[in-house]
Design a protein around this motif. Structure first.
Motif, PDB file in Angstrom:
ATOM      1  N   LEU A  29       8.997 -12.973 -17.613  1.00  0.00           N
ATOM      2  CA  LEU A  29       7.628 -12.437 -17.628  1.00  0.00           C
ATOM      3  C   LEU A  29       6.590 -13.518 -17.318  1.00  0.00           C
ATOM      4  O   LEU A  29       5.398 -13.318 -17.540  1.00  0.00           O
ATOM      5  CB  LEU A  29       7.325 -11.819 -19.001  1.00  0.00           C
ATOM      6  CG  LEU A  29       8.212 -10.657 -19.439  1.00  0.00           C
ATOM      7  CD1 LEU A  29       7.831 -10.212 -20.848  1.00  0.00           C
ATOM      8  CD2 LEU A  29       8.110  -9.502 -18.453  1.00  0.00           C
ATOM      9  N   LYS A  30       7.064 -14.661 -16.826  1.00  0.00           N
ATOM     10  CA  LYS A  30       6.193 -15.775 -16.443  1.00  0.00           C
ATOM     11  C   LYS A  30       5.671 -16.573 -17.630  1.00  0.00           C
ATOM     12  O   LYS A  30       4.677 -17.290 -17.520  1.00  0.00           O
ATOM     13  CB  LYS A  30       5.004 -15.304 -15.582  1.00  0.00           C
ATOM     14  CG  LYS A  30       5.403 -14.456 -14.383  1.00  0.00           C
ATOM     15  CD  LYS A  30       6.413 -15.160 -13.502  1.00  0.00           C
ATOM     16  CE  LYS A  30       6.790 -14.307 -12.292  1.00  0.00           C
ATOM     17  NZ  LYS A  30       7.861 -14.943 -11.466  1.00  0.00           N
ATOM     18  N   PHE A  31       6.338 -16.447 -18.795  1.00  0.00           N
ATOM     19  CA  PHE A  31       6.039 -17.363 -19.890  1.00  0.00           C
ATOM     20  C   PHE A  31       6.595 -18.731 -19.504  1.00  0.00           C
ATOM     21  O   PHE A  31       7.718 -18.835 -19.015  1.00  0.00           O
ATOM     22  CB  PHE A  31       6.702 -16.902 -21.189  1.00  0.00           C
ATOM     23  CG  PHE A  31       5.957 -15.815 -21.910  1.00  0.00           C
ATOM     24  CD1 PHE A  31       5.177 -16.112 -23.020  1.00  0.00           C
ATOM     25  CD2 PHE A  31       6.034 -14.495 -21.487  1.00  0.00           C
ATOM     26  CE1 PHE A  31       4.499 -15.113 -23.702  1.00  0.00           C
ATOM     27  CE2 PHE A  31       5.363 -13.489 -22.158  1.00  0.00           C
ATOM     28  CZ  PHE A  31       4.594 -13.799 -23.261  1.00  0.00           C
ATOM     29  N   LYS A  32       5.822 -19.764 -19.731  1.00  0.00           N
ATOM     30  CA  LYS A  32       6.262 -21.124 -19.438  1.00  0.00           C
ATOM     31  C   LYS A  32       6.838 -21.739 -20.711  1.00  0.00           C
ATOM     32  O   LYS A  32       6.135 -21.978 -21.674  1.00  0.00           O
ATOM     33  CB  LYS A  32       5.100 -21.971 -18.925  1.00  0.00           C
ATOM     34  CG  LYS A  32       5.507 -23.374 -18.508  1.00  0.00           C
ATOM     35  CD  LYS A  32       4.314 -24.165 -17.993  1.00  0.00           C
ATOM     36  CE  LYS A  32       4.722 -25.577 -17.592  1.00  0.00           C
ATOM     37  NZ  LYS A  32       3.546 -26.371 -17.114  1.00  0.00           N
ATOM     38  N   GLN A  33       8.138 -21.984 -20.701  1.00  0.00           N
ATOM     39  CA  GLN A  33       8.824 -22.484 -21.892  1.00  0.00           C
ATOM     40  C   GLN A  33       8.664 -23.988 -22.033  1.00  0.00           C
ATOM     41  O   GLN A  33       8.772 -24.735 -21.067  1.00  0.00           O
ATOM     42  CB  GLN A  33      10.300 -22.121 -21.850  1.00  0.00           C
ATOM     43  CG  GLN A  33      11.051 -22.484 -23.125  1.00  0.00           C
ATOM     44  CD  GLN A  33      12.487 -21.965 -23.113  1.00  0.00           C
ATOM     45  OE1 GLN A  33      12.953 -21.436 -22.110  1.00  0.00           O
ATOM     46  NE2 GLN A  33      13.174 -22.107 -24.232  1.00  0.00           N
ATOM     47  N   SER A  34       8.403 -24.420 -23.263  1.00  0.00           N
ATOM     48  CA  SER A  34       8.343 -25.844 -23.578  1.00  0.00           C
ATOM     49  C   SER A  34       9.689 -26.277 -24.155  1.00  0.00           C
ATOM     50  O   SER A  34      10.223 -25.630 -25.058  1.00  0.00           O
ATOM     51  CB  SER A  34       7.232 -26.125 -24.597  1.00  0.00           C
ATOM     52  OG  SER A  34       7.324 -27.454 -25.074  1.00  0.00           O
ATOM     53  N   HIS A  35      10.223 -27.372 -23.642  1.00  0.00           N
ATOM     54  CA  HIS A  35      11.515 -27.881 -24.110  1.00  0.00           C
ATOM     55  C   HIS A  35      11.339 -29.099 -25.016  1.00  0.00           C
ATOM     56  O   HIS A  35      12.299 -29.842 -25.242  1.00  0.00           O
ATOM     57  CB  HIS A  35      12.392 -28.242 -22.909  1.00  0.00           C
ATOM     58  CG  HIS A  35      12.702 -27.072 -22.020  1.00  0.00           C
ATOM     59  ND1 HIS A  35      13.632 -26.108 -22.354  1.00  0.00           N
ATOM     60  CD2 HIS A  35      12.182 -26.701 -20.817  1.00  0.00           C
ATOM     61  CE1 HIS A  35      13.694 -25.206 -21.390  1.00  0.00           C
ATOM     62  NE2 HIS A  35      12.825 -25.537 -20.443  1.00  0.00           N
ATOM     63  N   PHE A  36      10.144 -29.281 -25.542  1.00  0.00           N
ATOM     64  CA  PHE A  36       9.854 -30.472 -26.337  1.00  0.00           C
ATOM     65  C   PHE A  36      10.764 -30.575 -27.554  1.00  0.00           C
ATOM     66  O   PHE A  36      11.352 -31.636 -27.821  1.00  0.00           O
ATOM     67  CB  PHE A  36       8.388 -30.457 -26.783  1.00  0.00           C
ATOM     68  CG  PHE A  36       8.042 -31.518 -27.784  1.00  0.00           C
ATOM     69  CD1 PHE A  36       7.924 -32.852 -27.395  1.00  0.00           C
ATOM     70  CD2 PHE A  36       7.847 -31.198 -29.126  1.00  0.00           C
ATOM     71  CE1 PHE A  36       7.626 -33.837 -28.326  1.00  0.00           C
ATOM     72  CE2 PHE A  36       7.541 -32.177 -30.055  1.00  0.00           C
ATOM     73  CZ  PHE A  36       7.427 -33.495 -29.651  1.00  0.00           C
ATOM     74  N   PHE A  37      10.904 -29.502 -28.309  1.00  0.00           N
ATOM     75  CA  PHE A  37      11.698 -29.546 -29.540  1.00  0.00           C
ATOM     76  C   PHE A  37      13.168 -29.808 -29.232  1.00  0.00           C
ATOM     77  O   PHE A  37      13.829 -30.592 -29.924  1.00  0.00           O
ATOM     78  CB  PHE A  37      11.532 -28.238 -30.314  1.00  0.00           C
ATOM     79  CG  PHE A  37      10.141 -28.029 -30.844  1.00  0.00           C
ATOM     80  CD1 PHE A  37       9.751 -28.621 -32.034  1.00  0.00           C
ATOM     81  CD2 PHE A  37       9.219 -27.265 -30.141  1.00  0.00           C
ATOM     82  CE1 PHE A  37       8.466 -28.441 -32.529  1.00  0.00           C
ATOM     83  CE2 PHE A  37       7.939 -27.079 -30.623  1.00  0.00           C
ATOM     84  CZ  PHE A  37       7.555 -27.674 -31.810  1.00  0.00           C
ATOM     85  N   ALA A  38      13.695 -29.166 -28.187  1.00  0.00           N
ATOM     86  CA  ALA A  38      15.084 -29.393 -27.805  1.00  0.00           C
ATOM     87  C   ALA A  38      15.289 -30.817 -27.291  1.00  0.00           C
ATOM     88  O   ALA A  38      16.314 -31.446 -27.573  1.00  0.00           O
ATOM     89  CB  ALA A  38      15.507 -28.388 -26.743  1.00  0.00           C
ATOM     90  N   ASP A  39      14.297 -31.337 -26.554  1.00  0.00           N
ATOM     91  CA  ASP A  39      14.414 -32.698 -26.025  1.00  0.00           C
ATOM     92  C   ASP A  39      14.462 -33.730 -27.151  1.00  0.00           C
ATOM     93  O   ASP A  39      15.238 -34.692 -27.099  1.00  0.00           O
ATOM     94  CB  ASP A  39      13.241 -33.005 -25.090  1.00  0.00           C
ATOM     95  CG  ASP A  39      13.327 -32.227 -23.780  1.00  0.00           C
ATOM     96  OD1 ASP A  39      14.418 -31.714 -23.471  1.00  0.00           O
ATOM     97  OD2 ASP A  39      12.293 -32.126 -23.086  1.00  0.00           O
ATOM     98  N   VAL A  40      13.624 -33.545 -28.170  1.00  0.00           N
ATOM     99  CA  VAL A  40      13.627 -34.477 -29.300  1.00  0.00           C
ATOM    100  C   VAL A  40      14.963 -34.405 -30.031  1.00  0.00           C
ATOM    101  O   VAL A  40      15.556 -35.440 -30.386  1.00  0.00           O
ATOM    102  CB  VAL A  40      12.470 -34.170 -30.271  1.00  0.00           C
ATOM    103  CG1 VAL A  40      12.599 -35.012 -31.542  1.00  0.00           C
ATOM    104  CG2 VAL A  40      11.124 -34.441 -29.606  1.00  0.00           C
TER     105      VAL A  40
END
Length: 222
Positions: A29-40
């Motif tokens: 639906l064009k939500f832009k996901q943040s991977h910050f938590f997974a990256d940490v």
């Protein structure tokens, strides 16, 4: 591509499959996901593994006497990183399965289940930067989007999200509208069923003589 079959009696499989489906739907639906938590989380975990591997290699090549000082600090660092990783998973992420934004509005979704209860719980927070976050809690049984054979059915799950989370409903008005229509139809069926039960109960009450009336008739009989 069809979803894999899972055991409908495995609560973890039901939750994990649903957790995986939610980000896929939102990003479509064009939500832009943040991977910050997974990256940490991955950074902490991989750093600890690298330290352990380097320490083992150094001890193997140079011997204990030459590396025992560095081994001590490597072990301390390893446990600190694992402690930080544990805190990050349970104290910061707290079951978060999606974090992202759409149209300058951020959204964070965490999922959970209660042991022995096949109910999927979501804790949703969203809002624009600088404004108070709106919080929504919702729950639904897994049987709403898993069939009896253990296959995940995306459409009812997506309709549920679109109808319960306004931000998702705005991005997928079609599914939100379909879910609203389904609710209205179900409500009409429930109301009609209640009316039929009430009419049936009233007719039964009017047709059956009271116990007192039956008693009086029996006394008058010769």
């Amino acid at each position: 591509m069809s979803s894999p079959k899972i055991s409908v009696y495995s609560l973890s499989d039901l939750k994990n499959t649903t957790d995986d489906a939610l980000p896929n739907y939102l990003t479509s639906l064009k939500f832009k996901q943040s991977h910050f938590f997974a990256d940490v989380r991955l950074g902490l975990g991989y750093t600890a593994v690298v330290i352990a591997a380097v320490t083992f290699y150094a001890d193997y090549k140079l011997g204990w006497d030459a590396t025992k000082f560095w081994t001590l600090w490597a072990v301390v660092t390893y446990f600190i990183l694992n402690g930080a990783l544990t805190y990050w998973i349970w104290g910061v992420e707290k079951g978060r399965i999606f974090a992202g934004e759409i149209n300058d509005t951020t959204i964070s979704i965490a999922s959970s289940v209660t042991k022995h209860k096949p109910i999927y719980n979501l804790h949703v927070q969203y809002g624009k930067p600088g404004q108070e976050l709106r919080t929504t809690k919702l729950s639904a049984p897994f049987t709403r989007w898993f069939d009896s054979d253990g296959y995940f059915v995306a459409a009812p799950f997506q309709r549920w999200l679109a109808s319960e989370i306004s931000l998702v409903g705005e991005a997928d008005a079609q599914k939100a509208g379909t879910a609203t229509a389904d609710k209205a139809a179900q409500g009409a069926v429930d109301v009609q069923g209640t009316e039929n039960v009430n009419k049936s109960s009233k007719a039964s009450a009017e047709g059956a003589p009271s116990s007192a009336a039956r008693s009086r008739k029996s006394k008058k009989a010769p």
